[in-house]
Design an enzyme around this catalytic site. Sequence first.
Site: not given
Length: 474
Positions: A12, A237-238, A260, A305, A411
């Site tokens: 995002s 990213d994980t 996400t 979202q 997040g």
Amino acid sequence: MKKHIAIDLGASNGRVIVGDLQECTVVHRFVTQNEVILGELHWNLIGLFAEIKLGLKKAFSLYGDKIGSIGIDTWGVDYGLFDSNGSLVSLCYHYRDARTDGLIDIVSERLGGKERVFAETGIAFQPFNTLYQLAAMQRDRNEVFKVAKHYLSVPDLLAYWLTGVMKNERTHASTTQLYNPFTKTWAWDLIDEMQFPRELFGEIVDSGTVLGPLVESVRYELKAGKEVMVIASAAHDTASAVSAVPVVEGEVPLYISSGTWSLLGVELEKPIVSKQALENGFTNEIASNGKVRFLKNIMGMWIQQECVRHWENQGETISWKELDEQTLLCQAYSGFIDPTDNRFLKPNGYGNLMVDRIDTWCEEHDMQKPSSKGEYMVAIYRGLAKAYAISVKQLVEITGLPVTSLYIIGGGCKNTILDQWTATETGLQVYAGPVEATALGNIVVQMLAVGELDSLSAGRKALRVEQKVKCFHP
């Protein structure tokens, strides 16, 4: 001690973050733009690179010679293809593009069945895996595909544009379903049988590998020092986020990287490719320390979202605080969805809105449709908590590990409603935080690379002391 820059791109938004284990500052935030072009969904890579450079300019303007290194992490599976001159040969497809629909079965049959593919890669079958994306390119854009000489994941690609160095970072390579976690290299047998050119797939390097300095033109543009190094951090990213799980020494680090997507899993010494792991949708990706992230991909805040985006497109102003208040007022609503259903994968489309899909799910399962925004959130959050509980039970059965606590990082851990409902559904004590786990994990790997930390456990221990972590009881 130097500060480090984490370039963290999510599905995002993207952030350029400067920090250390005590404090992180977001110096630039931007939307990770994607565009539909003639019915195909693509990432705007040039725009993302421009935003990254803008953020880096701000970082060097604010911190100057205090900055020692730069690391990049992004979502998994997406990539760019380059010709022999190092130029992109096509636009970068978005993993939610529909061109891979139906390819799992076709490709699996071509390769001798799902059991064989899983045994060699340990990766769960998702329509967006790089394997199917490249198969679609081979089928639909074969002339372009034949020109390609280099495969680079999105973070590898961005690092290449900063340094001129082409490498494939291991944690990201492991998401492709073209990596063998046993041999710790590309799954050459599958690559050959797919008739993908071997030359596409370059050297795989470990997390924490120093790629080199910025190319001179970029360094001049950013006003950066010659000593600043770009590091192949945990590029997925994980993998970066899991590097920041603030576990106690010796504890089994069961985690959910929440954003996400919800990535629920645990670190193991070796892959598990059992029939039960395959049937339950678990996957074996590589961690920054070389261990295996045995996890399950569960749809996350994406569903929420997309609902919010629809309401905002209708001209409504959505306050997250008010939405949480409405959710709590609607707790008596009993409906919920299964977020693992692939109907929730695609973005809002004409005549195919996320809220309508939630309505349809509830009707199909003899539940009352949500009648307010709060009830939609209840359906999503309760569905996520139930999916987490089912996956935890499956994970324990497959691994035999004793699990007493669950860390929710990223997040999504700011959603205290979901944190509490997860504790209640799983029966586990839930620790929520750190919020900036991905950036912090990225920085941990950079600090290991430059010798500021002597182990991953030391970084995690420091984060447990320095970062705020909330506790929720069942």
